[in-house]
Design a protein around this motif. Structure first.
Motif, PDB file in Angstrom:
ATOM      1  N   MET A  36      -7.963   9.806  -1.299  1.00  0.00           N
ATOM      2  CA  MET A  36      -6.730   9.015  -1.089  1.00  0.00           C
ATOM      3  C   MET A  36      -5.532   9.724  -1.694  1.00  0.00           C
ATOM      4  N   ARG A  37      -5.740  10.962  -2.123  1.00  0.00           N
ATOM      5  CA  ARG A  37      -4.706  11.767  -2.767  1.00  0.00           C
ATOM      6  C   ARG A  37      -4.130  11.001  -3.991  1.00  0.00           C
ATOM      7  N   ALA A  38      -5.001  10.482  -4.771  1.00  0.00           N
ATOM      8  CA  ALA A  38      -4.545   9.702  -5.939  1.00  0.00           C
ATOM      9  C   ALA A  38      -5.382  10.091  -7.155  1.00  0.00           C
ATOM     10  N   GLY A  54       8.173  11.089  12.343  1.00  0.00           N
ATOM     11  CA  GLY A  54       9.051  10.858  11.195  1.00  0.00           C
ATOM     12  C   GLY A  54       9.204  12.117  10.376  1.00  0.00           C
ATOM     13  N   PRO A  55      10.208  12.132   9.502  1.00  0.00           N
ATOM     14  CA  PRO A  55      10.421  13.321   8.681  1.00  0.00           C
ATOM     15  C   PRO A  55       9.331  13.466   7.605  1.00  0.00           C
ATOM     16  N   ASN A  56       9.342  14.571   6.970  1.00  0.00           N
ATOM     17  CA  ASN A  56       8.367  14.812   5.911  1.00  0.00           C
ATOM     18  C   ASN A  56       8.539  13.770   4.813  1.00  0.00           C
ATOM     19  N   GLY A  57       7.428  13.261   4.425  1.00  0.00           N
ATOM     20  CA  GLY A  57       7.442  12.327   3.280  1.00  0.00           C
ATOM     21  C   GLY A  57       7.805  10.915   3.655  1.00  0.00           C
ATOM     22  N   CYS A  58       7.886  10.602   4.931  1.00  0.00           N
ATOM     23  CA  CYS A  58       8.271   9.233   5.295  1.00  0.00           C
ATOM     24  C   CYS A  58       7.092   8.289   5.264  1.00  0.00           C
ATOM     25  N   GLY A  59       5.847   8.833   5.216  1.00  0.00           N
ATOM     26  CA  GLY A  59       4.696   7.954   5.037  1.00  0.00           C
ATOM     27  C   GLY A  59       3.752   7.959   6.216  1.00  0.00           C
ATOM     28  N   LYS A  60       3.755   8.951   7.030  1.00  0.00           N
ATOM     29  CA  LYS A  60       2.872   8.996   8.193  1.00  0.00           C
ATOM     30  C   LYS A  60       1.422   9.102   7.723  1.00  0.00           C
ATOM     31  N   SER A  61       1.138  10.027   6.833  1.00  0.00           N
ATOM     32  CA  SER A  61      -0.237  10.206   6.348  1.00  0.00           C
ATOM     33  C   SER A  61      -0.722   8.952   5.621  1.00  0.00           C
ATOM     34  N   ASN A  62       0.186   8.202   5.022  1.00  0.00           N
ATOM     35  CA  ASN A  62      -0.206   6.978   4.306  1.00  0.00           C
ATOM     36  C   ASN A  62      -0.851   5.983   5.259  1.00  0.00           C
ATOM     37  N   LEU A  63      -0.403   5.987   6.541  1.00  0.00           N
ATOM     38  CA  LEU A  63      -0.982   5.063   7.526  1.00  0.00           C
ATOM     39  C   LEU A  63      -2.450   5.407   7.771  1.00  0.00           C
ATOM     40  N   GLU A  77      -6.310   2.664  -8.211  1.00  0.00           N
ATOM     41  CA  GLU A  77      -5.181   1.739  -8.312  1.00  0.00           C
ATOM     42  C   GLU A  77      -3.859   2.405  -7.994  1.00  0.00           C
ATOM     43  N   ASP A  78      -3.895   3.767  -7.835  1.00  0.00           N
ATOM     44  CA  ASP A  78      -2.661   4.470  -7.491  1.00  0.00           C
ATOM     45  C   ASP A  78      -2.215   4.175  -6.072  1.00  0.00           C
ATOM     46  N   VAL A  79      -3.122   3.555  -5.267  1.00  0.00           N
ATOM     47  CA  VAL A  79      -2.706   3.238  -3.891  1.00  0.00           C
ATOM     48  C   VAL A  79      -1.747   2.053  -3.877  1.00  0.00           C
ATOM     49  N   ILE A  80      -1.625   1.345  -4.998  1.00  0.00           N
ATOM     50  CA  ILE A  80      -0.691   0.199  -5.060  1.00  0.00           C
ATOM     51  C   ILE A  80       0.714   0.758  -5.219  1.00  0.00           C
ATOM     52  N   PHE A  81       1.663   0.131  -4.536  1.00  0.00           N
ATOM     53  CA  PHE A  81       3.058   0.580  -4.598  1.00  0.00           C
ATOM     54  C   PHE A  81       3.510   0.670  -6.053  1.00  0.00           C
ATOM     55  N   SER A  82       3.968   1.910  -6.441  1.00  0.00           N
ATOM     56  CA  SER A  82       4.273   2.123  -7.852  1.00  0.00           C
ATOM     57  C   SER A  82       5.758   2.008  -8.155  1.00  0.00           C
ATOM     58  N   GLY A  83       6.526   1.475  -7.232  1.00  0.00           N
ATOM     59  CA  GLY A  83       7.950   1.251  -7.497  1.00  0.00           C
ATOM     60  C   GLY A  83       8.791   2.423  -7.059  1.00  0.00           C
ATOM     61  N   PHE A 113       0.850  -1.188   0.000  1.00  0.00           N
ATOM     62  CA  PHE A 113       0.000   0.000   0.000  1.00  0.00           C
ATOM     63  C   PHE A 113       0.880   1.230   0.000  1.00  0.00           C
ATOM     64  N   LYS A 114       0.727   2.047  -1.035  1.00  0.00           N
ATOM     65  CA  LYS A 114       1.490   3.286  -1.196  1.00  0.00           C
ATOM     66  C   LYS A 114       2.976   3.065  -0.944  1.00  0.00           C
ATOM     67  N   SER A 115       3.569   3.763   0.052  1.00  0.00           N
ATOM     68  CA  SER A 115       5.021   3.632   0.228  1.00  0.00           C
ATOM     69  C   SER A 115       5.403   2.369   1.000  1.00  0.00           C
TER      70      SER A 115
HETATM   71  P1  ATP Z   1       4.370  15.199   5.581  1.00  0.00           P
HETATM   72  O1  ATP Z   1       4.984  15.273   7.017  1.00  0.00           O
HETATM   73  O2  ATP Z   1       5.074  16.172   4.672  1.00  0.00           O
HETATM   74  O3  ATP Z   1       2.973  15.278   5.567  1.00  0.00           O
HETATM   75  P2  ATP Z   1       4.351  12.389   5.619  1.00  0.00           P
HETATM   76  O4  ATP Z   1       5.374  11.776   6.470  1.00  0.00           O
HETATM   77  O5  ATP Z   1       2.991  12.416   6.004  1.00  0.00           O
HETATM   78  O6  ATP Z   1       4.824  13.730   5.034  1.00  0.00           O
HETATM   79  P3  ATP Z   1       3.266  10.962   3.355  1.00  0.00           P
HETATM   80  O7  ATP Z   1       2.603  12.176   2.733  1.00  0.00           O
HETATM   81  O8  ATP Z   1       2.430  10.041   4.146  1.00  0.00           O
HETATM   82  O9  ATP Z   1       4.451  11.462   4.243  1.00  0.00           O
HETATM   83  O10 ATP Z   1       4.006  10.157   2.315  1.00  0.00           O
HETATM   84  C1  ATP Z   1       4.391  10.665   1.131  1.00  0.00           C
HETATM   85  C2  ATP Z   1       5.351   9.667   0.579  1.00  0.00           C
HETATM   86  O11 ATP Z   1       4.714   8.537   0.148  1.00  0.00           O
HETATM   87  C3  ATP Z   1       6.066  10.263  -0.567  1.00  0.00           C
HETATM   88  O12 ATP Z   1       7.467  10.057  -0.430  1.00  0.00           O
HETATM   89  C4  ATP Z   1       5.532   9.505  -1.725  1.00  0.00           C
HETATM   90  O13 ATP Z   1       6.581   9.254  -2.629  1.00  0.00           O
HETATM   91  C5  ATP Z   1       5.156   8.201  -1.085  1.00  0.00           C
HETATM   92  N1  ATP Z   1       4.069   7.580  -1.869  1.00  0.00           N
HETATM   93  C6  ATP Z   1       2.815   8.077  -2.012  1.00  0.00           C
HETATM   94  N2  ATP Z   1       2.078   7.243  -2.818  1.00  0.00           N
HETATM   95  C7  ATP Z   1       2.924   6.227  -3.189  1.00  0.00           C
HETATM   96  C8  ATP Z   1       2.782   5.081  -3.976  1.00  0.00           C
HETATM   97  N3  ATP Z   1       1.636   4.761  -4.583  1.00  0.00           N
HETATM   98  N4  ATP Z   1       3.846   4.286  -4.144  1.00  0.00           N
HETATM   99  C9  ATP Z   1       5.032   4.589  -3.572  1.00  0.00           C
HETATM  100  N5  ATP Z   1       5.239   5.613  -2.809  1.00  0.00           N
HETATM  101  C10 ATP Z   1       4.198   6.469  -2.583  1.00  0.00           C
END
Ligand code: ATP
Length: 649
Positions: free
Chosen positions: A56-58, A31-40, A62-68, A11-13
């Motif tokens: 889902m910000r997509a 965690g730092p920005n972009g580490c995936g907290k919101s993804n949880l 199907e964009d929720v599937i890990f895109s590599g 799922f996502k990251s």
């Molecule tokens: P912030 O603190 O800035 O809000 P965050 O820790 O909440 O950041 P997220 O927004 O949860 O981080 O995660 C964004 C990360 O998830 C990005 O690095 C993005 O590349 C990755 N990501 C999002 N969708 C996918 C996906 N489908 N496949 C792979 N990686 C994804």
């Protein structure tokens, strides 16, 4: 409702499977920005039934599937599981049979999402209701995202109502009421449809009752019809049975008839075969009879000629008889005179006897005179015969001379006519010449012409003599010529008859090989014995039985020493060469002695038609086979043609 664990895979990251344990109390994620907290948080909402990809910000679900990423390939599916604590057994009855409830949502590319609760597949709506009953869900205001507090404060009363209803724990009731209203509406629609169906069924029942009445009537009628049909069939069966018995009788009679006719046919075929076997000799006989008939016709013509000559001769003889009758009359008169003399002498003798005075000398004298008269008479008769013969010769010569005289008279008359014409022409020329002054040259020329005329006349006379001689010679040779012509005609007739006979039996579509064979004269019976019925096969390869030319070299095994091959005496198609090379021609008495010296496949034959085969089979000469007769006839035909040509020449 208490969440125990969040499980993510793809799922996502979260590429790898990740278990996020939620312990009692507060759980924080740092965690730092972009580490995936919101993804949880999004995974939590997604598993609770979120169906808007924008939330889902997509750009697609199907964009929720890990895109590599830089070092990992994309995944094909994503799965999120949420484990709930159900120790208090407060879950809906359908899911209330375990301590924990695990809700999973799985998405695959191009296959959509599936929901499961404790491994059992359920609808998205069921999952949404499960969380709605617990006053939570994907859209729950309890899930607060960044900046959402400010949004709530500034929200409209309707939006705030949702927060309040959720806080009061009645948001599930709204969902359920909506669900119930939808179901009620569906039930009402079903009821309306059911009434329609009932009306249709009533109509169908009426129709079926009518059909049942008709069916009952039909069954009665059908039973009656079947009974009558059975009756009719029984009647026709009895008729047919009778007809069958009659036909059986007729068949028996016909079978007997067929048997008799078959026997007759076999007998006829046997007789036909016998007649067919007897046919070739009869044909031959017919040919011979035809030739004989022609000879008889020629003989009859010759006899007619002879008859004519005999008639002429008879007429001649009649003339001679008449002549002889005249002579005989004259001689009779002489004889009568002699008889009269004899009577007179007798009378004298009687007178002398009566007188008794006559002397013995006178009697002797009378006897002498009598014998003398008899001698004279016989001499006269001899002379008469000679005279008659001479007269006949003279008559013949006179007739020939008269004919020659008549011919010469005619020629003379012709010559006289010509002479008169020439004399008239000469006189005319003389008259013309008298008016001309003849020069010395003209006179010389005239003399020369006269000389040439005389020479021409002499030549003409000589030619006439030669012509007469030639006519005489022609008359002499006409007899042999006629005889030769008759001979030639007889030969030609026989040739034509034989050709017709051979041509009528040449085999039609598949001519037998014997037609293309020729054998030296006298060896026909040998060839017939050596090849037998094989001579009747054709060289045409489409025939059922035929001779085929075999390619390739053939090294024939040699015949016994000193035995000549029949092949040297036969002209035959190449297909027969192998066979002929293995047939030897021997004298009649030699065959048996050479029998052990023969190699496989070889055979020896005698000129007369005896056969010795390599395997010990021996056949003595008998009547020539039809093929041998045919070959002999072909040779005879060749001879006849040559003889006819010679006779014609
Ligand atoms: P912030 O603190 O800035 O809000 P965050 O820790 O909440 O950041 P997220 O927004 O949860 O981080 O995660 C964004 C990360 O998830 C990005 O690095 C993005 O590349 C990755 N990501 C999002 N969708 C996918 C996906 N489908 N496949 C792979 N990686 C994804």
């Amino acid at each position: 409702m208490r969440f125990n664990k969040l499980r993510l895979a793809g799922f996502k990251s979260f590429c790898e499977a990740t278990d996020f344990t939620i312990e009692p109390g507060l759980t924080g994620i740092v965690g730092p920005n972009g580490c995936g907290k919101s993804n949880l948080v999004e995974a939590l909402r997604w598993v609770m039934g979120e169906n808007s990809y924008k939330n889902m910000r997509a750009s697609g679900m199907e964009d929720v599937i890990f895109s590599g990423s830089g070092n990992r390939p994309a995944r094909n599916m994503a799965e999120v599981g949420l484990v709930l604590d159900n120790a208090d057994r407060l879950a809906p009855a359908a899911f209330n049979d375990a301590e924990t409830i695990e809700v999973t949502r799985r998405i695959e590319r191009e296959a959509g999402s599936t929901y499961r609760v404790n491994g059992r597949e359920v609808r998205a709506r069921d999952v949404q209701l499960l969380f709605a009953d617990a006053s939570t869900g994907a859209r729950s205001p309890a899930l607060v995202r960044q900046g959402q507090i400010g949004e709530i404060i500034a929200a409209k009363p309707q939006a705030r109502r949702l927060i309040l209803e959720e806080a009061a724990g009645v948001s599930g009731l709204h969902s359920r009421r909506h669900e119930a209203e939808l179901r009620l509406k569906g039930a009402e629609e079903n009821l309306v449809r059911l009434e329609d169906v009932l009306a249709q069924i009533d109509q169908q029942i009426e129709s079926l009752k009518r059909q049942a009445r008709q069916a009952t009537r039909y069954k009665g009628l059908a039973a009656e019809i079947r009974r009558y049909q059975a009756l009719a069939l029984h009647i026709s069966w009895r008729d047919e049975e009778q007809r069958f018995i009659d036909a059986q009788h007729r068949l028996d009679a016909d079978m007997r008839d067929v048997a008799e006719r078959t026997a007759d046919q076999a007998e006829t075929a046997r007789l036909q075969a016998i007649a067919a076997a007897a046919l070739p000799p009869l044909r031959e006989e017919e040919a011979r009879a035809g030739a004989g008939l022609h000879r008889l016709i020629l003989a009859r013509e010759a006899l007619d000629g002879e008859e004519r000559r005999a008639r002429d001769r008879a007429a001649e003889l009649e003339r001679r008889v008449a002549q002889l009758a005249q002579d005989a009359a004259r001689e009779t008169a002489l004889i009568e005179d002699a008889v009269a003399s004899l009577e007179r002498l007798g009378q004298e003798d009687a007178a002398l006897f009566e007188e008794q005075g006559a002397s013995e000398a006178a009697r002797a004298s009378a006897a002498a005179r009598l014998s003398e008269a008899e001698q004279v008479l016989s001499a006269a008769e001899v002379r008469l015969n000679d005279a008659q013969a001479a007269l006949a010769d003279l008559n013949a010569r006179r007739n020939a001379l008269a004919a020659a005289l008549a011919e010469e008279t005619r020629r003379l008359a012709r010559f006289e006519g010509e002479w008169t014409a020439i004399a008239a022409e000469r006189d005319r020329l003389n008259v013309e010449a008298s008016g001309l002054s003849a020069s010395a040259e003209d006179m010389a020329e005239l003399e020369a012409l006269n000389a040439r005329l005389a020479a021409a006349e002499a030549q003409s006379l000589a030619a006439e003599a030669v012509h007469a001689e030639a006519r005489e010679s022609e008359a002499l040779t006409r007899g042999p010529l006629n005889e030769a012509e008759r001979h030639a005609q007889r030969l030609e007739t026989e040739t034509r008859t034989l050709m017709k006979l051979l041509g009528s039996d040449s085999g039609g579509l598949w001519p037998p090989v014997v037609e293309s064979l020729s054998v030296e004269k006298g060896y026909e019976a040998a060839l017939g014995a050596a090849l037998g019925d094989d001579l009747d096969a054709s060289t045409n390869t489409s025939a059922p039985a035929h001779w085929t030319s075999l390619d390739g070299d053939f090294d024939p095994p040699g015949l016994p020493p000193g035995v000549e091959s029949l092949a040297s005496l036969v002209k035959a198609p190449p297909a027969l060469q192998r066979r002929l090379s293995q047939i030897g021609i021997v004298l009649r008495g030699e065959g048996r002695a050479l029998l052990p010296l023969m190699k496989i496949g070889q055979r020896l034959v005698s000129k007369e038609g005896d056969l010795w085969r390599w395997d010990g089979f021996v056949s003595a000469a008998e009547a020539p086979t039809p093929a041998a007769r045919r070959l002999a006839e072909k040779n005879r035909l060749g001879d006849l043609m040559r003889e006819a040509e010679a006779a014609r020449q």
